[in-house]
Design an enzyme around this catalytic site. Structure first.
Site, PDB file in Angstrom:
ATOM      1  N   ARG A 167     -15.238  32.809   8.152  1.00 23.24           N
ATOM      2  CA  ARG A 167     -15.794  32.694   9.507  1.00 23.24           C
ATOM      3  C   ARG A 167     -16.244  33.896   9.934  1.00 23.24           C
ATOM      4  NH1 ARG A 167     -11.136  29.451   9.674  1.00 23.24           N
ATOM      5  NH2 ARG A 167     -11.551  27.460   9.720  1.00 23.24           N
ATOM      6  N   ASP A 196     -15.321  28.228   3.584  1.00 22.98           N
ATOM      7  CA  ASP A 196     -14.905  27.275   4.755  1.00 22.98           C
ATOM      8  C   ASP A 196     -16.238  26.696   5.189  1.00 22.98           C
ATOM      9  OD1 ASP A 196     -13.406  26.192   7.200  1.00 22.98           O
ATOM     10  OD2 ASP A 196     -11.819  27.393   6.447  1.00 22.98           O
ATOM     11  N   HIS A 266     -12.975  21.155   5.451  1.00 27.84           N
ATOM     12  CA  HIS A 266     -13.552  22.526   5.584  1.00 27.84           C
ATOM     13  C   HIS A 266     -14.945  22.930   4.752  1.00 27.84           C
ATOM     14  CE1 HIS A 266     -10.490  24.057   8.649  1.00 27.84           C
ATOM     15  NE2 HIS A 266      -9.764  23.203   8.094  1.00 27.84           N
ATOM     16  N   ASP A 328      -6.247  21.259   3.665  1.00 27.12           N
ATOM     17  CA  ASP A 328      -6.023  21.049   4.964  1.00 27.12           C
ATOM     18  C   ASP A 328      -6.816  20.317   5.932  1.00 27.12           C
ATOM     19  OD1 ASP A 328      -7.516  23.393   4.505  1.00 27.12           O
ATOM     20  OD2 ASP A 328      -7.350  24.072   6.538  1.00 27.12           O
ATOM     21  N   GLU A 329      -6.383  19.795   7.232  1.00 29.85           N
ATOM     22  CA  GLU A 329      -7.183  19.406   8.123  1.00 29.85           C
ATOM     23  C   GLU A 329      -8.469  18.546   7.948  1.00 29.85           C
ATOM     24  OE1 GLU A 329      -6.248  22.847  11.531  1.00 29.85           O
ATOM     25  OE2 GLU A 329      -8.115  23.206  10.234  1.00 29.85           O
ATOM     26  N   TYR A 421       1.025  33.588  11.765  1.00 35.53           N
ATOM     27  CA  TYR A 421      -0.534  33.555  11.713  1.00 35.53           C
ATOM     28  C   TYR A 421      -0.849  34.619  12.585  1.00 35.53           C
ATOM     29  CZ  TYR A 421      -1.889  29.411   9.263  1.00 35.53           C
ATOM     30  OH  TYR A 421      -2.177  28.536   8.263  1.00 35.53           O
ATOM     31  N   ASP A 423      -3.792  35.651  13.381  1.00 39.75           N
ATOM     32  CA  ASP A 423      -4.912  35.299  14.552  1.00 39.75           C
ATOM     33  C   ASP A 423      -4.526  35.075  15.926  1.00 39.75           C
ATOM     34  OD1 ASP A 423      -4.291  32.926  13.149  1.00 39.75           O
ATOM     35  OD2 ASP A 423      -5.982  31.836  13.640  1.00 39.75           O
ATOM     36  N   TRP A 471      -6.985  34.452  10.118  1.00 37.30           N
ATOM     37  CA  TRP A 471      -7.914  33.454  10.293  1.00 37.30           C
ATOM     38  C   TRP A 471      -9.014  34.102  11.153  1.00 37.30           C
ATOM     39  CZ3 TRP A 471      -7.896  29.767   6.815  1.00 37.30           C
ATOM     40  CH2 TRP A 471      -6.671  29.331   6.241  1.00 37.30           C
TER      41      TRP A 471
HETATM   42  C1  TNX Z   1      -5.864  26.244  10.953  1.00 37.96           C
HETATM   43  S1  TNX Z   1      -4.346  27.127   8.328  1.00 37.96           S
HETATM   44  C2  TNX Z   1      -6.358  26.145   9.914  1.00 37.96           C
HETATM   45  C3  TNX Z   1      -7.479  27.128   9.808  1.00 37.96           C
HETATM   46  C4  TNX Z   1      -7.906  27.873  11.157  1.00 37.96           C
HETATM   47  C5  TNX Z   1      -6.661  28.164  11.924  1.00 37.96           C
HETATM   48  C6  TNX Z   1      -6.571  28.995  13.130  1.00 37.96           C
HETATM   49  C7  TNX Z   1      -4.926  26.036   8.004  1.00 37.96           C
HETATM   50  C8  TNX Z   1      -4.631  25.541   6.754  1.00 37.96           C
HETATM   51  N1  TNX Z   1      -6.151  25.451   8.615  1.00 37.96           N
HETATM   52  O1  TNX Z   1      -8.752  26.563   9.403  1.00 37.96           O
HETATM   53  O2  TNX Z   1      -8.584  28.772  10.945  1.00 37.96           O
HETATM   54  O3  TNX Z   1      -5.767  27.115  12.206  1.00 37.96           O
HETATM   55  O4  TNX Z   1      -5.430  29.334  13.566  1.00 37.96           O
END
Ligand code: TNX
Length: 737
Positions: A167, A196, A266, A328-329, A421, A423, A471
């Protein structure tokens, strides 16, 4: 002499080493497991020599002394006094990474079982020297260290720091600095989040487009602008050559670099450069981080061939046992509407998309295991099926999610957002995310995955350690914000990873930090964060509570930012205009905290005239949780959110029911206090009659200010270029009388 003093003097003279507990002790961070302070000191001078069998540690120490103090500590094996000796000895009986440091007036001896321990013995020794050993000596220092006997070893074998370079891109020089900084804190793992959605940062020879195109974003790039990169080309990547060198540099300092390629979500940077590995669909559903079309197709064999090839190059660059492949995500809506993914589900008899994630992760395990490495993934990977017992989970979403991974039998690294975290913002007034929590120094210090869970002894063995993570969505500004976010929270994390719980105490840590470690951080050249004072207005008096007793707080009386020449606060200030005062903590006039006013008074008296909104955005892009009525409420925590990127020509018009008499209107966009999803390119206009508009300021970092000459009927935000996110957010106007 009083009897008590006599006794004490006698005791001190009799015992070469006396163990006592006292606040701060030697102000070491992370705090060693056992310290005995003796009497007397060892003096480093032109006659001092050094010897030992830990070659790197020997050279590292003499280089550090030479480059800071100018004293040339030569290697010699014959000296009988005034020598430093660093020995690695597998018969020492010391633990892994542990060391014994003994300082007497005649010698300094560091013993360790391994080179890591020798290096850490040196780190502790450096902390006993004048802090300028990390920088440049002034000439006034006394190059001497107190006599001590320290026996030390880490609580956890994994003590990590993670950095997202996708990022925000950091040049390789910054990575070297960072490795130095974490090695001073006995952190032994650098988790490098290399890819990412917003940039691919590692050169892969077989797929050159990943960096030729995927490392860059901007208006004419394959990746659109994001996270403040605006209408300019932004990016960068690390060549394989650079990576090999940095891996070696880190390894000398006992730091393993774990690379992460984040997959299968991502992954916009891959999907936009090699579209054939993405799902073929028109899914418009955003992932939680506001991206579309950023997922690898798991039903396409081409994906696995490409991943195999990427991993092959990755393992050749990084000797680390652990290889992190994300997980993740993942926005599984892509898989739901992708024919190949659906065909795979059918073939395998799967019912839910989460099983596809497990299928993907199992294949990643095979690919990584083939090279003799273990797979690492984020905590989502424990869902949807079993894993190899060796696969490591990074517990990030919450403490519970990490604990669940342990209970499922996976080795786990703990970095729950609420503690780790970095950030996250450090107070409600500072920049940063807050989805996990406001993460204070104290919160990071507290992280203890063992004490905070009731694991069985078997499960405890699966707790590998802790990590602080940065992050970088919000790292584009201000300058050196990376250092501000990491330090001193990473100092707290280092103690959480190193020091046994019975030796931990936050107040004591804070004392050591503010009393001595700040000076080390300063000499390391780190722009660390300082805590701000707590100001209250009572009985016509401004009262300041200093963040620590010896803090220097400066203030202004005209609402401007305090500077290194502002008055120093020395006691209560009587005033009838408390809203004009600003206070900030300073360190050596080099570093300062954010500035604050009295926390119990309104600093700004905004007026709240009735206003209505008209815009270029269609209802289909609105989000029910953030309706337009939020920006006519004058609740400054609220905002209006549009789910699309804004373009030249987009506008938002605020029209007042009655023309408003005011001196200043501040127009802010993006999410309040997070400043994200704001206007990148655009300006404000305002009108006294609602028809004729006067062009005002361009937006700078999402904010523009109007200083009208007459009563204002309308304010308009006008976009002249595309915004740098797939979401746009608007706020209430801040109108001053
Ligand atoms: C979640 S931590 C994410 C990141 C983001 C972050 C921001 C994780 C495995 N995924 O992609 O940057 O939150 O706090």
């Amino acid at each position: 002499m009083k009897l008590k003093t006599m006794l004490a003097t006698l005791l001190l003279a009799m015992l070469p080493f006396i163990s006592f507990s006292q606040k701060g002790q030697l102000n070491l961070i992370p705090k060693p497991q056992s310290v005995c302070i003796g009497s007397g000191k060892f003096v480093i001078n032109g006659n001092t020599t050094i010897k030992g069998n830990s070659d790197f540690a020997v050279k590292y120490l003499s280089d550090k002394i030479k480059s800071s103090s100018g004293i040339d500590v030569r290697e010699s094996s014959s000296a009988l006094e005034n020598f430093i000796q660093i020995d690695v000895n597998s018969q020492s009986g010391l633990k892994r990474e542990g060391y014994r440091l003994q300082i007497t007036p005649e010698y300094i001896k560091i013993e360790a079982n391994d080179n890591a321990g020798a290096f850490y013995g040196v780190q502790t020794l450096l902390q006993l020297m004048p802090a300028s050993v990390y920088g440049e000596a002034s000439g006034w220092e006394k190059w001497e260290v107190p006599c001590v006997k320290i026996e030390d070893y880490p609580r956890f074998g994994y003590r990590g720091a993670g950095l997202d370079v996708s990022r925000t891109f950091f040049p390789i020089e910054t990575i070297y600095n960072f490795i130095d900084w974490i090695s001073y804190h006995k952190i032994n793992t650098f988790h490098w989040h290399l890819t990412d959605d917003n940039g691919w940062r590692v050169e892969i020879k077989k797929y050159p487009l990943l960096t030729q195109k995927g490392a860059w974003r901007g208006p004419d790039e394959v990746l659109p602008p994001s996270y403040g990169s605006g209408n300019k080309r932004y990016g960068g990547f690390y060549t394989q050559d650079e990576i090999k060198k940095v891996v070696k540099y880190a390894s000398d300092r006992n730091i393993t670099i774990i690379p992460e390629i984040d997959m299968p979500g991502h992954s916009k940077a891959v999907i936009h450069t090699y579209p054939e590995v993405g799902c073929t669909n028109e899914n418009k559903q955003m992932s939680v981080n506001g991206e579309v079309n950023n997922v690898w197709c798991v039903g396409n064999e081409k994906s696995y061939i490409m991943i195999e090839n990427i991993v092959k190059e990755l393992v050749a660059l990084f000797p680390s046992k652990m290889i992190h492949l994300g997980g993740d995500e993942v926005n599984m809506d892509n898989w739901k509407s992708c024919p190949s993914c659906q065909a795979l589900m059918k073939k395998m008899g799967m019912k839910e998309e989460i099983e596809l994630l497990n299928y993907f992760v199992r294949r990643m395990e095979k690919i990584v295991n083939k090279h003799g490495r273990v797979l690492v993934g984020w905590d989502e990977i424990i869902k949807g099926g079993d894993l190899q017992p060796s696969t490591v989970v990074y517990g990030w979403g919450s403490m519970k999610r990490g604990a669940n991974a342990v209970r499922k039998g996976q080795p786990t690294v703990f970095l729950p957002g609420q503690y780790c975290y970095l950030d996250m913002k450090q107070s409600e007034y500072e920049r940063g995310h807050n989805w996990a929590a406001i993460v204070t120094l104290d919160s990071t210090y507290k992280i203890d995955p063992i004490k905070m869970n009731d694991f069985t002894p078997e499960q405890e063995k699966l707790v590998l350690g802790v990590q602080g993570n940065l992050w970088c969505e919000l790292l584009d500004r201000p300058a050196r914000f990376m250092e501000y976010q990491f330090f001193p929270r990473l100092c707290a994390l280092s103690e959480a990873g190193w020091t046994n719980p019975e030796n931990k105490d936050y107040d004591d840590f804070y004392f050591r930090l503010t009393k001595t470690h700040y000076e080390r951080l300063y000499n390391m050249g780190i722009a660390f964060r300082l805590p701000f004072p707590n100001v209250k207005y009572e009985n016509n008096t401004l009262k300041v509570k200093l963040p620590y007793d010896w803090a220097v707080v400066r203030y202004t009386t005209d609402g401007t930012e305090p500077s290194a020449t502002s008055n120093i606060y020395t006691g209560d200030i009587v005033t009838f205009e408390p809203e004009k005062f600003r206070f900030a903590t300073f360190y050596r006039d080099y570093n300062k905290s954010i500035s604050v006013g009295a926390s119990n008074i309104e600093l700004y008296n905004y007026i709240t005239p009735k206003v209505s909104i008209e815009s270029s955005y269609d209802a289909e892009y609105t989000n029910n949780r953030f309706p337009v009525s939020n920006i006519t409420s004058y609740d400054f925590k609220k905002y209006w959110r549009i789910n699309r990127r804004s373009q030249a020509g987009d506008y938002v018009l605020y029209t007042f029911e009655q023309p408003v008499e005011c001196s200043k209107i501040t127009v802010e966009t993006g999410i309040p206090n997070i400043t994200f999803y704001s206007v990148t390119d655009g300006y404000v206009e305002y009108s006294y009659n609602g028809k004729d508009f006067i062009k005002g300021e361009e937006f700078v970092y999402g904010t523009a200010v109007i200083e009208p000459k007459d009563r204002v009927k309308a304010v308009k935000i006008v976009f002249t270029g595309m915004s740098d996110a797939l979401i746009t957010a608007f706020q209430n106007l801040k109108i001053e009388k």
